[in-house]
Design a protein around this motif. Sequence first.
Motif, PDB file in Angstrom:
ATOM      1  N   ASP B 295       1.068  -1.144  -0.109  1.00  0.00           N
ATOM      2  CA  ASP B 295       0.007  -0.120   0.090  1.00  0.00           C
ATOM      3  C   ASP B 295       0.810   1.385   0.031  1.00  0.00           C
ATOM      4  O   ASP B 295       2.177   1.118   0.103  1.00  0.00           O
ATOM      5  N   MET B 297       1.338   3.390   2.218  1.00  0.00           N
ATOM      6  CA  MET B 297       2.515   3.851   3.330  1.00  0.00           C
ATOM      7  C   MET B 297       3.581   2.898   3.284  1.00  0.00           C
ATOM      8  O   MET B 297       4.639   3.144   3.533  1.00  0.00           O
ATOM      9  N   GLU B 709       9.710  15.429   1.145  1.00  0.00           N
ATOM     10  CA  GLU B 709      10.543  14.809   1.872  1.00  0.00           C
ATOM     11  C   GLU B 709      10.109  13.814   2.542  1.00  0.00           C
ATOM     12  O   GLU B 709       9.118  13.401   3.008  1.00  0.00           O
ATOM     13  N   LYS B 719       7.717  10.449   9.472  1.00  0.00           N
ATOM     14  CA  LYS B 719       6.741  11.256   9.864  1.00  0.00           C
ATOM     15  C   LYS B 719       5.874  11.927   8.512  1.00  0.00           C
ATOM     16  O   LYS B 719       5.184  12.682   8.472  1.00  0.00           O
ATOM     17  N   SER B 720       6.367  11.036   7.422  1.00  0.00           N
ATOM     18  CA  SER B 720       5.559  11.677   6.163  1.00  0.00           C
ATOM     19  C   SER B 720       5.314  10.346   5.268  1.00  0.00           C
ATOM     20  O   SER B 720       5.757  10.204   3.978  1.00  0.00           O
ATOM     21  N   LEU B 723       0.079  10.619   1.867  1.00  0.00           N
ATOM     22  CA  LEU B 723       0.126  11.730   0.731  1.00  0.00           C
ATOM     23  C   LEU B 723      -0.448  12.934   1.694  1.00  0.00           C
ATOM     24  O   LEU B 723      -0.621  14.010   1.033  1.00  0.00           O
ATOM     25  N   MET B 724      -0.966  12.921   2.834  1.00  0.00           N
ATOM     26  CA  MET B 724      -1.244  13.832   3.450  1.00  0.00           C
ATOM     27  C   MET B 724       0.128  14.698   3.760  1.00  0.00           C
ATOM     28  O   MET B 724      -0.021  16.207   3.304  1.00  0.00           O
ATOM     29  N   ASP B 725       1.133  14.127   4.286  1.00  0.00           N
ATOM     30  CA  ASP B 725       2.441  14.984   4.565  1.00  0.00           C
ATOM     31  C   ASP B 725       3.257  14.751   3.617  1.00  0.00           C
ATOM     32  O   ASP B 725       4.342  15.682   3.425  1.00  0.00           O
ATOM     33  N   PHE B 726       3.237  13.867   2.755  1.00  0.00           N
ATOM     34  CA  PHE B 726       4.242  13.707   1.600  1.00  0.00           C
ATOM     35  C   PHE B 726       3.897  14.520   0.413  1.00  0.00           C
ATOM     36  O   PHE B 726       2.703  13.959  -0.061  1.00  0.00           O
ATOM     37  N   PHE B 727       4.498  15.502   0.004  1.00  0.00           N
ATOM     38  CA  PHE B 727       3.931  16.321  -0.969  1.00  0.00           C
ATOM     39  C   PHE B 727       3.899  15.783  -2.374  1.00  0.00           C
ATOM     40  O   PHE B 727       4.972  15.586  -3.085  1.00  0.00           O
ATOM     41  N   LEU B 728       2.817  15.713  -3.018  1.00  0.00           N
ATOM     42  CA  LEU B 728       2.760  15.135  -4.293  1.00  0.00           C
ATOM     43  C   LEU B 728       1.677  16.131  -4.968  1.00  0.00           C
ATOM     44  O   LEU B 728       0.373  16.326  -4.650  1.00  0.00           O
ATOM     45  N   PRO B 729       2.282  17.144  -5.882  1.00  0.00           N
ATOM     46  CA  PRO B 729       1.507  18.253  -6.194  1.00  0.00           C
ATOM     47  C   PRO B 729       0.259  17.671  -7.224  1.00  0.00           C
ATOM     48  O   PRO B 729       0.352  16.803  -7.841  1.00  0.00           O
ATOM     49  N   THR B 730      -0.923  18.442  -7.088  1.00  0.00           N
ATOM     50  CA  THR B 730      -2.011  18.161  -7.979  1.00  0.00           C
ATOM     51  C   THR B 730      -1.853  19.189  -9.080  1.00  0.00           C
ATOM     52  O   THR B 730      -0.853  19.970  -9.010  1.00  0.00           O
TER      53      THR B 730
END
Lengths: 276, 804
Positions: B295, B297, B709, B719-720, B723-730
């Motif tokens: 998955d 995570m 990061e 801590k990431s 996808l709430m905290d791991f930045f994947l741009p929309t």
Amino acid sequence: MIPAGFEYHRPADIASALSLLQTHGDEARVIAGGHSLIPMMKLRMADLSHLIDLQDIDGLKGITIAEDIVSIGAMTTQNELITNDELSRRIPILREAALLIADPQVRYVGTVGGNVANGDPGNDMPGLMQCLGAVYTLEGPDGSRAVAARDFYEAAYFTAREDEEILTQITIPVPSMSGYAYEKQKRKIGDYATAAAAVMVGGGNASVAMTNLSDTPIYSAEASDALAKGDVDGCVAAALDAIDPQEDMRGPIAFKKHVAEVILRRAIAKAQERAA
Amino acid sequence: MKDELTQDQRSANLKGMGSSRKRVEDVRFTQGKGRYVDDIKLDGMLFGDFVRSPYAHARVTSINTEAAMAIPGVVAVLTAKDLEPLGLHWMPTLAGDKQMVLADGKVLFQGQEVAYVIANDRYAAADGVEAVEVEYEELPVIVNPFEALKSNVVLREDLEGQTEGAHGPRKHHNHIFTWEQGDKEGTEKVLEEADVVAEEMVYYHRTHPCPLETCGCVASMDKVTGKLTLYGTFQAPHAIRTVVSLISGIAEHNIRVVSPDIGGGFGNKVGAYAGYVCSVVASIVTGKPVKWVEDRMENLMTTAFARDYWMQGKIAATKEGKITGLWCHTTADHGGFDACADPTKFPAGFMNICTGSYDIPTAYLAVDGVYTNKAPGGVSYRCSFRVTEAAYFIERMIEVLAIELNMDAAELRRINFIKSDQFPYQSALGWEYDSGDYHRAWDQALNAVGYKELREEQAQRIEDFKAGKTRKLIGIGLTHFTEIVGAGPVKNCDILGLGMFDSCEIRIHPTGSAIARLGTISQGQGHATTFAQIIASEIGLPADDITLEEGDTDTAPYGLGTYGSRSTPVAGAATAMAARKIRAKAQMIAAYLLEVHDDDVEWDVDRFSVKGAPERFKTMKEIAFAAYNQAIPGLEPGLEAVSYYDPPNMTYPFGAYICVMEIDVDTGEHEIRSFYALDDCGTRINPMIIDGQVHGGCTEGYAIAMGQEIAYDEMGNCKSATLMDFFLPTAWETPTYTTDFAVTPSPHHPIGAKGVGESPNVGSVPCFSNAVHDAFRPFGLVQSHMPHDHWRIWKIAKDLGLHS
């Protein structure tokens, strides 16, 4: 991300839903849009054996607009809120805030009732409802009762709602104040606020609430009173005094306090401009 | 025979090289008809799922599987004890280290695989995972590589006492290797004698490729035939087959590896993961197919991360700005195991491309690899091996030097570029750059964006800011990068001993259509579109009539796969070479049919015609039919060819990128006002696909520079991991790009192509970062580490006293 097994219920009326809640006690949860609950179930952080889906209960949907009061059924989606022109004419801050929630796909399914009932400090609607002086209707085995949004939130995910009660409706007095603004800083579409502020102002009145800067939404009577008198610095000082942000991936506490002030000042300026 | 079409029309009909032919893959992808690993359903298939460690460093004192086995549907639970008799409780990594498949006495990172539950449905497997009882004894956690090298805590107890590693001596029990390149003494001397030396620590943070499709496989052992079929998200299916054979003992002809459609790789799907090994074992043990798909995570927490390089740099120059020397010491955080995916002789990849686009006479690079309590990996996230780290390092050091010299950074670059007449250029750290024209690209870029006017606007903005008229600053980010891709020459490039050539086999059908198979595998790059274009141009059959197949080791020729922008430089070359073999035979057939000597016919787009008599010709279609159906003296029937291409050198694509960014000093928010990307990737096969690659790579680069990061707390908790905290741009956050190009063909590549997939990631990260730095340069900022998310930009402004 695979949930544990559960029983799925889909009652057709509120009495059946309440009966299921009573039968299964704290092993049951009601589900509205599910955008908060389902991820928690997939992470196995929400431990429940019975899921009670409210979507077949007709009485929970719809928006009713009277002269000085608006009623929103708990199962009304964010999208329905956004697309109701009459509602936006009467209480424009609702659309402004709802458009900053998640993304269109989420807003088609996510409900206003779920958003306010869940008690997640990251949700936008609770702070907004506090700002607007909204009242929630809770239906329980002993009938219904009304709780003000400003009295509803106790801690993160802890609210005045009893386990066997269902939040069915939100009533909002149409504000006399003509100035409004909902300002939100977030890292990206779909994110919770780093800081958000709801401000209403006009005619010698004001109301100020903030989102995701404490373990509950923060309505500040002191800040509202100061702003009503036109004392912006006093309002900001009182609001900043009321918040208690925590460090997370959005940044350290000092940053959040700084952004809270910037966002609040921007919201105040915009609301005052619209009131003028 | 008369032909109504002009030469240009015939050429256009082929949709060959240079055509923006639409992607043939997209019909199925846009209709939801792709076939990914998780779409594979085999009869009786079981499902695997992992028990993972909640701790970053702990001893595993007991594992009790009783309750899990009691759950209906759970078939078996594997632990290291079960794998040990097979010798599979550890596996070799691509970097010459070994890695636990399942926790063997201890765990070294959060999320490490501890037990593997096999069940007859996916839900039962997850229930089983929850029911496995594991007792841990927590151990001190080290998440900082500098502390690791000082600590008494031994992370890798299995290596205790081993002072020699796969890449030479180990200096400390948490040290993996030291890799040195260049002239240490010479560089130190230059630094001592230089007019100006700028020094800075440049950290390229840990991040993750995060492909949309996570990693997974379906292992299916047929006990009757003894054949193992392994479907998986493999960027290198042939290499996986060989590795599976070597570690399992199953003969290679009894293993078929299939990479079906892959939803993005970006380096994440190069390595071998515990899930593959456990699924193969589970299928062998149960005699049933076993599927394992991680998955999101699990993907973010445990599969191969990227970067995490601490690069200490010194750059020396004359007071006029001519660079005289470059020194770099890198501390590389590899996590709990060294599972980097680099060619064997390059434990820090091609980090020695860190002299960049500049003519730097003397340089020295040392890299120390270090173990910590973080996930293993160290893959190239859409870059050739560690090239993005190297590019970030030099492009930051140039900016730091510009500050030291009080010079314009565009001008500093210009006076130090390698000149076009210096190619092939021998770099101080050992590479031979094939071709380039950096000055032309740079001038084209600066003119395109109106560089001078931008600087004037920026100067005015600074005045306005100081006067209290605005709270927004403008940053102008500059980058000129040089990539090194197309690994690589077998004489110095191998992975686990497997030479890094690649291959193509082309078979022409009698009616003049064709199938081609390659040793690579597309993960979204559009190989089926572009490689058909190469063949179309080489042999004159329309690209639309050419089928491309990759990823099935039973049918495709052997190759090392797709990563490091190697498909076009290596397999693309093989494709051209195979096509040329076909054309050579076709020439003989045409000459026979036209009753002239072989040398009396010449190639003309899609046919051979008689020299001086162009009305006498045989089209490739006609030749194909004759090849199969006409007895031609001295020639075998048929028309097919295979080529294995061992490249003589790497290729060196380059580019000039310029970003204009608005920064809100109070909130730390930014807006990308414009982003200009000029890429020179040599010969361009499909300009539309190049544009797509540039857009994708720049968007990844934007994410990395501005927020993405993999972060840990001091306990080693990731801590990431969502996808709430791991930045994947929309689409909302993604900037709009302006693409441009220049063409400097590679002199050693059959069609002059260099590869482009990874250039935009390599080039855009320093460009975005330099824009942030540039905005604050007038206020004294020299260096601030990525990612430049809101709070870190706020902190820059705060530390510079801009919030008073």
